[in-house]
Design a protein around this motif. Structure first.
Motif, PDB file in Angstrom:
ATOM      1  N   GLY A 269       0.780  -1.231   0.000  1.00  0.00           N
ATOM      2  CA  GLY A 269       0.000   0.000   0.000  1.00  0.00           C
ATOM      3  C   GLY A 269       0.809   1.277   0.000  1.00  0.00           C
ATOM      4  N   THR A 270       2.122   1.176   0.064  1.00  0.00           N
ATOM      5  CA  THR A 270       2.964   2.373   0.062  1.00  0.00           C
ATOM      6  C   THR A 270       2.904   3.062  -1.300  1.00  0.00           C
ATOM      7  N   ARG A 271       2.683   4.365  -1.281  1.00  0.00           N
ATOM      8  CA  ARG A 271       2.623   5.148  -2.520  1.00  0.00           C
ATOM      9  C   ARG A 271       3.481   6.397  -2.376  1.00  0.00           C
ATOM     10  N   LEU A 272       4.182   6.739  -3.455  1.00  0.00           N
ATOM     11  CA  LEU A 272       5.010   7.939  -3.475  1.00  0.00           C
ATOM     12  C   LEU A 272       4.208   9.082  -4.080  1.00  0.00           C
ATOM     13  N   ARG A 273       4.368  10.270  -3.513  1.00  0.00           N
ATOM     14  CA  ARG A 273       3.621  11.433  -3.968  1.00  0.00           C
ATOM     15  C   ARG A 273       4.577  12.593  -4.268  1.00  0.00           C
ATOM     16  N   LEU A 274       4.049  13.611  -4.957  1.00  0.00           N
ATOM     17  CA  LEU A 274       4.765  14.853  -5.266  1.00  0.00           C
ATOM     18  C   LEU A 274       6.108  14.584  -5.937  1.00  0.00           C
ATOM     19  N   PRO A 275       6.111  13.967  -7.103  1.00  0.00           N
ATOM     20  CA  PRO A 275       7.364  13.567  -7.754  1.00  0.00           C
ATOM     21  C   PRO A 275       8.304  14.716  -8.070  1.00  0.00           C
ATOM     22  N   ALA A 276       7.793  15.940  -8.169  1.00  0.00           N
ATOM     23  CA  ALA A 276       8.658  17.086  -8.457  1.00  0.00           C
ATOM     24  C   ALA A 276       9.248  17.705  -7.199  1.00  0.00           C
ATOM     25  N   ASP A 277       8.900  17.180  -6.039  1.00  0.00           N
ATOM     26  CA  ASP A 277       9.394  17.761  -4.791  1.00  0.00           C
ATOM     27  C   ASP A 277      10.913  17.611  -4.702  1.00  0.00           C
ATOM     28  N   PRO A 278      11.621  18.631  -4.218  1.00  0.00           N
ATOM     29  CA  PRO A 278      13.087  18.544  -4.146  1.00  0.00           C
ATOM     30  C   PRO A 278      13.597  17.431  -3.237  1.00  0.00           C
ATOM     31  N   MET A 279      12.779  16.937  -2.315  1.00  0.00           N
ATOM     32  CA  MET A 279      13.215  15.833  -1.457  1.00  0.00           C
ATOM     33  C   MET A 279      13.552  14.587  -2.264  1.00  0.00           C
ATOM     34  N   TRP A 280      12.929  14.421  -3.434  1.00  0.00           N
ATOM     35  CA  TRP A 280      13.182  13.227  -4.241  1.00  0.00           C
ATOM     36  C   TRP A 280      14.555  13.257  -4.905  1.00  0.00           C
ATOM     37  N   GLN A 281      15.286  14.350  -4.757  1.00  0.00           N
ATOM     38  CA  GLN A 281      16.692  14.342  -5.166  1.00  0.00           C
ATOM     39  C   GLN A 281      17.518  13.478  -4.215  1.00  0.00           C
ATOM     40  N   TYR A 282      16.968  13.208  -3.029  1.00  0.00           N
ATOM     41  CA  TYR A 282      17.715  12.478  -1.997  1.00  0.00           C
ATOM     42  C   TYR A 282      17.102  11.124  -1.663  1.00  0.00           C
ATOM     43  N   LEU A 283      15.822  10.958  -1.872  1.00  0.00           N
ATOM     44  CA  LEU A 283      15.138   9.716  -1.540  1.00  0.00           C
ATOM     45  C   LEU A 283      14.915   8.872  -2.795  1.00  0.00           C
ATOM     46  N   THR A 284      14.859   7.557  -2.601  1.00  0.00           N
ATOM     47  CA  THR A 284      14.501   6.636  -3.668  1.00  0.00           C
ATOM     48  C   THR A 284      13.317   5.798  -3.208  1.00  0.00           C
ATOM     49  N   GLU A 285      12.681   5.125  -4.154  1.00  0.00           N
ATOM     50  CA  GLU A 285      11.548   4.275  -3.784  1.00  0.00           C
ATOM     51  C   GLU A 285      11.981   3.182  -2.807  1.00  0.00           C
ATOM     52  N   ARG A 286      13.133   2.591  -3.046  1.00  0.00           N
ATOM     53  CA  ARG A 286      13.580   1.523  -2.148  1.00  0.00           C
ATOM     54  C   ARG A 286      13.816   2.044  -0.734  1.00  0.00           C
ATOM     55  N   ALA A 287      14.241   3.291  -0.613  1.00  0.00           N
ATOM     56  CA  ALA A 287      14.527   3.856   0.699  1.00  0.00           C
ATOM     57  C   ALA A 287      13.284   4.082   1.537  1.00  0.00           C
ATOM     58  N   VAL A 288      12.115   4.112   0.909  1.00  0.00           N
ATOM     59  CA  VAL A 288      10.895   4.444   1.657  1.00  0.00           C
ATOM     60  C   VAL A 288       9.809   3.381   1.537  1.00  0.00           C
ATOM     61  N   SER A 289      10.142   2.214   1.010  1.00  0.00           N
ATOM     62  CA  SER A 289       9.102   1.220   0.735  1.00  0.00           C
ATOM     63  C   SER A 289       9.355  -0.123   1.413  1.00  0.00           C
ATOM     64  N   TRP A 290       9.979  -0.127   2.563  1.00  0.00           N
ATOM     65  CA  TRP A 290      10.260  -1.406   3.221  1.00  0.00           C
ATOM     66  C   TRP A 290       9.195  -1.770   4.255  1.00  0.00           C
ATOM     67  N   HIS A 291       8.972  -0.943   5.279  1.00  0.00           N
ATOM     68  CA  HIS A 291       7.814  -1.110   6.160  1.00  0.00           C
ATOM     69  C   HIS A 291       7.614   0.141   7.003  1.00  0.00           C
ATOM     70  N   HIS A 292       6.621   0.130   7.864  1.00  0.00           N
ATOM     71  CA  HIS A 292       6.296   1.330   8.629  1.00  0.00           C
ATOM     72  C   HIS A 292       5.619   0.919   9.929  1.00  0.00           C
ATOM     73  N   HIS A 293       5.358   1.925  10.774  1.00  0.00           N
ATOM     74  CA  HIS A 293       4.693   1.669  12.056  1.00  0.00           C
ATOM     75  C   HIS A 293       3.520   2.631  12.227  1.00  0.00           C
ATOM     76  N   GLY A 294       2.556   2.535  11.329  1.00  0.00           N
ATOM     77  CA  GLY A 294       1.353   3.335  11.459  1.00  0.00           C
ATOM     78  C   GLY A 294       1.317   4.542  10.539  1.00  0.00           C
ATOM     79  N   LEU A 295       0.210   5.278  10.622  1.00  0.00           N
ATOM     80  CA  LEU A 295      -0.074   6.385   9.714  1.00  0.00           C
ATOM     81  C   LEU A 295      -0.052   7.710  10.452  1.00  0.00           C
ATOM     82  N   LEU A 296       0.542   8.716   9.825  1.00  0.00           N
ATOM     83  CA  LEU A 296       0.560  10.070  10.351  1.00  0.00           C
ATOM     84  C   LEU A 296      -0.488  10.919   9.642  1.00  0.00           C
ATOM     85  N   HIS A 297      -1.017  11.888  10.360  1.00  0.00           N
ATOM     86  CA  HIS A 297      -1.965  12.843   9.784  1.00  0.00           C
ATOM     87  C   HIS A 297      -1.397  14.246  10.027  1.00  0.00           C
ATOM     88  N   PRO A 298      -0.599  14.731   9.072  1.00  0.00           N
ATOM     89  CA  PRO A 298       0.141  15.985   9.276  1.00  0.00           C
ATOM     90  C   PRO A 298      -0.756  17.207   9.143  1.00  0.00           C
TER      91      PRO A 298
END
Length: 223
Positions: free
Chosen positions: A122-151
């Motif tokens: 269920g992991t989905r990447l958003r805002l592909p033009a965001d400058p943070m994606w110069q540093y992050l990759t899909e593999r870096a953020v798609s392994w697992h998590h501990h719940g959902l945040l509501h920012p």
């Protein structure tokens, strides 16, 4: 706060403090030779003075901290968020909804093995033009998590959870509007898994966050 990386590249190396409670994964992470160029400063919560955070450029709140020790530092972390020259990174399993303003949380069970099986978690990447994606990759953020945040409104949810075709919460977000400091929050716990030698994507996320905090750092006089 918008950061010009060309300015940051010419700036000084930031002081990055890692808040931890002396667990084996945290100590092993701090001793990692690959991280030595970042000159990470150990902030061992049982012995440290919360006032030490005032002298740091970046505060990395390590994952899975002892809640009693974290509570002692929570006011200093919130104070750091009022400094426009600081970057604050908060990692997973720290019950941020109890002490970090303007963020909610929803429990979800942890799925450990999809990074190996290839199942859709269920992991989905958003805002592909965001400058943070110069540093992050899909593999870096798609392994697992501990719940959902509501920012809060205005924060940029870069990694989200999709359930039954509906976006249900964030797994990683950046907030540069709610407070003067840059704030990144995730429910992923990369220090634990990097220090445990468990999940290569976790190591990628940790390296990426440190690279981001360093490469985009603007010295206080320029911030």
């Amino acid at each position: 706060m918008s950061v010009d990386t060309s300015i940051a590249a010419a700036g000084s190396t930031p002081r990055i403090g890692v808040l931890h409670c002396g667990t084996y994964p945290a100590l092993r992470t701090l001793a990692d030779p690959a991280l030595q160029p970042y000159r990470l400063e150990s902030i061992y919560l049982p012995d440290a003075d919360p006032a030490a955070l005032a002298d740091l450029d970046a505060v990395l709140v390590g994952d899975r901290l002892h809640q009693g020790q974290l509570a002692r530092f929570a006011p200093a972390i919130r104070e750091a968020l009022q400094d426009s020259g600081k970057t604050v990174i908060i990692l997973g399993e720290n019950k941020v909804e109890r002490w970090l303003p303007n963020v909610g949380y929803t429990f979800r069970p942890t799925v450990f093995w999809t990074w190996r099986t290839g199942e859709d978690n269920g992991t989905r990447l958003r805002l592909p033009a965001d400058p943070m994606w110069q540093y992050l990759t899909e593999r870096a953020v798609s392994w697992h998590h501990h719940g959902l945040l509501h920012p809060p409104e205005g924060a940029r949810s870069l990694v989200v959870m999709e359930e039954n075709g509906t976006e249900s919460g964030a797994l990683l977000y950046v907030d540069e509007v709610t407070q003067p400091a840059r704030l990144l929050v995730t429910t992923m716990d990369p220090i634990y898994h990097h220090g445990s030698g468990f999940m290569p994507g976790a190591s990628q996320l940790l390296y990426s966050l440190l690279r981001w905090a360093t490469a985009t750092h603007v010295p206080a006089l320029q911030a």
